[in-house]
Design a protein around this motif. Structure first.
Motif, short mmCIF file in Angstrom:
data_model
loop_
_atom_site.label_atom_id
_atom_site.label_comp_id
_atom_site.label_asym_id
_atom_site.label_seq_id
_atom_site.Cartn_x
_atom_site.Cartn_y
_atom_site.Cartn_z
N GLU A 12 0.85 -1.19 0.00
CA GLU A 12 0.00 0.00 0.00
C GLU A 12 0.88 1.24 0.00
OE1 GLU A 12 -3.87 0.97 2.52
OE2 GLU A 12 -2.05 1.35 3.70
N ASN A 13 0.97 1.91 -1.13
CA ASN A 13 1.79 3.13 -1.16
C ASN A 13 1.11 4.28 -0.45
OD1 ASN A 13 -0.12 3.16 -3.28
ND2 ASN A 13 1.04 4.74 -4.36
N THR A 14 -0.23 4.27 -0.39
CA THR A 14 -0.97 5.27 0.37
C THR A 14 -2.38 4.78 0.64
OG1 THR A 14 -1.72 7.59 0.44
CG2 THR A 14 -1.77 6.50 -1.70
N ASN A 15 -2.98 5.28 1.71
CA ASN A 15 -4.40 5.04 1.96
C ASN A 15 -5.19 6.34 1.84
OD1 ASN A 15 -3.33 6.16 4.34
ND2 ASN A 15 -4.80 5.11 5.66
N SER A 16 -4.59 7.32 1.17
CA SER A 16 -5.27 8.59 0.92
C SER A 16 -6.08 8.50 -0.37
CB SER A 16 -4.23 9.71 0.79
OG SER A 16 -4.84 10.94 0.48
N CYS A 17 -7.26 9.11 -0.38
CA CYS A 17 -8.10 9.10 -1.57
C CYS A 17 -9.07 10.27 -1.51
CB CYS A 17 -8.87 7.77 -1.65
SG CYS A 17 -9.85 7.59 -3.18
N CYS A 24 -17.51 1.70 -0.83
CA CYS A 24 -16.24 1.64 -0.12
C CYS A 24 -16.41 2.13 1.32
CB CYS A 24 -15.22 2.51 -0.85
SG CYS A 24 -13.64 2.66 0.00
N PRO A 25 -15.86 1.41 2.30
CA PRO A 25 -16.03 1.81 3.71
C PRO A 25 -15.01 2.83 4.20
CG PRO A 25 -14.91 -0.30 3.62
CD PRO A 25 -15.20 0.09 2.20
N ARG A 26 -14.54 3.70 3.32
CA ARG A 26 -13.58 4.72 3.76
C ARG A 26 -14.18 5.63 4.83
NH1 ARG A 26 -8.96 5.57 1.55
NH2 ARG A 26 -8.97 7.71 2.33
N ASP A 27 -15.50 5.76 4.85
CA ASP A 27 -16.13 6.61 5.86
C ASP A 27 -15.94 6.06 7.27
OD1 ASP A 27 -17.76 4.47 4.90
OD2 ASP A 27 -19.49 5.31 5.92
N GLN A 28 -15.54 4.78 7.38
CA GLN A 28 -15.30 4.17 8.68
C GLN A 28 -13.81 3.99 8.99
OE1 GLN A 28 -17.77 0.72 9.58
NE2 GLN A 28 -19.12 1.23 7.89
N GLN A 29 -12.97 4.48 8.10
CA GLN A 29 -11.53 4.31 8.31
C GLN A 29 -11.02 5.34 9.32
OE1 GLN A 29 -7.91 3.28 5.36
NE2 GLN A 29 -8.79 5.29 4.99
N THR A 30 -10.44 4.86 10.40
CA THR A 30 -9.93 5.74 11.45
C THR A 30 -8.41 5.71 11.56
OG1 THR A 30 -10.19 3.99 13.11
CG2 THR A 30 -12.03 5.53 12.82
N ARG A 31 -7.76 4.80 10.85
CA ARG A 31 -6.30 4.76 10.93
C ARG A 31 -5.70 5.98 10.25
NH1 ARG A 31 -3.65 1.66 6.26
NH2 ARG A 31 -5.35 1.05 4.87
N GLN A 32 -4.48 6.30 10.60
CA GLN A 32 -3.81 7.49 10.08
C GLN A 32 -3.67 7.43 8.57
OE1 GLN A 32 0.01 8.15 11.85
NE2 GLN A 32 0.45 10.00 10.67
#
Length: 289
Positions: A12-17, A24-32
């Motif tokens: 994973e080069n990034t988890n930014s989007c 997609c469950p990005r709304d629940q992503q709390t990791r940095q």
């Protein structure tokens, strides 16, 4: 314990989007949110050792937001020249002229583009971002580079009309027109036939309590998943990085796959006691498709 035999390595080069896709469950992503630095990327490559399989240089984010991506691709190909390098992207990122040529020259073999809306209105509904015209522009730019890259393949992953009643998909005529245009540009088409729960991130499918997790017995056992901050996690469905086997900055693969967190995970799934793993309780336990 011995290290599993890996056929794919997902870095994973990034988890930014910038997208907010409805499935997609990005709304629940709390990791940095972050980007893997090149020095960390070199640590990962050193830890992997000998390997000739498939690399995915992307994760739970938009890979093209990482401006060091061509440099990382080049480093990877220098160390693993016979490997295949793949990338998933929305293509909804503004890039400089020649960017796609640089990425292909660096060693990118396969680019799969997630494209789930065929009109500007429905594209924004499903992706949560008005990037329809930008993506079309990038498709044209990429098409021009493909003419001079015989070892490179680009595909569009498009949804079937009956994929899910909860998704705002478009009429078949819109899809037909767009796909015809994309084929003329030289892109392959891949059907998107299945929506995922992403563990406890979404509720599209009924989980199968009797099925064994594929991380133990299926395709996912042969995939090494590494987050941008060098954590080793069980699979790509762990969108929040909630299950950490170890960290490659301080541990070898041998140490990680002999660690208590890994052994506890295996024993929990073997005994079907997932009380300590909420994300696994709602997982369909499907292999990737």
């Amino acid at each position: 314990m011995s290290i599993p035999f890996f056929q794919e390595i997902h870095i994973e080069n990034t988890n930014s989007c910038g997208y907010k896709c409805t499935m997609c469950p990005r709304d629940q992503q709390t990791r940095q949110i972050g980007f893997m630095k090149e020095e960390a990327f070199k640590i990962v490559l050193d830890r992997i050792g000998a390997f000739e399989g498939i690399f995915h240089l992307h994760g739970f984010g938009e890979a093209l937001l990482d401006r060091s991506l061509p440099s990382k691709a080049s480093l990877l190909k220098q160390k693993y020249p016979s490997s295949s390098l793949q990338l998933f992207s929305t293509l909804g990122v503004r890039v400089q002229e020649g960017y796609f040529r640089n990425l292909i020259d660096a060693g990118l073999n396969d680019l799969i583009i997630s494209f789930y809306g065929f009109t500007e209105e429905n594209y924004q509904k499903i992706h949560g971002y008005n990037g329809f015209e930008l993506v079309k522009k990038n498709l044209k730019l990429l098409s021009q580079e493909m003419e001079y890259a015989p070892n490179f393949r680009a595909s569009l992953k498009v949804p079937k009309a009956d994929l899910s009643p909860s998704l705002p998909l478009v009429e078949s005529l819109d899809k037909k027109a767009f796909c015809s245009w994309a084929k003329e540009l030289g892109f392959y088409l891949i059907d998107w036939v299945y929506v995922h729960n992403y563990g406890n991130g979404r509720l599209y499918n009924q989980p199968d309590a009797c099925r064994t997790c594929p991380v133990l017995t299926g395709t996912r056992r042969h995939i090494l998943n590494i987050t941008w901050d060098l954590n080793v996690v069980p699979c790509a469905y762990d969108f929040n990085g909630s299950i950490i086997f170890g960290n490659l900055r301080t541990q070898t693969l041998e140490e990680i796959f002999s660690s208590a967190p890994y052994l506890d995970f295996i024993l929990a799934h073997t005994s079907n006691d997932l009380s300590r793993y909420p994300i696994c309780q709602n997982c369909e336990k499907e292999d990737y498709r």
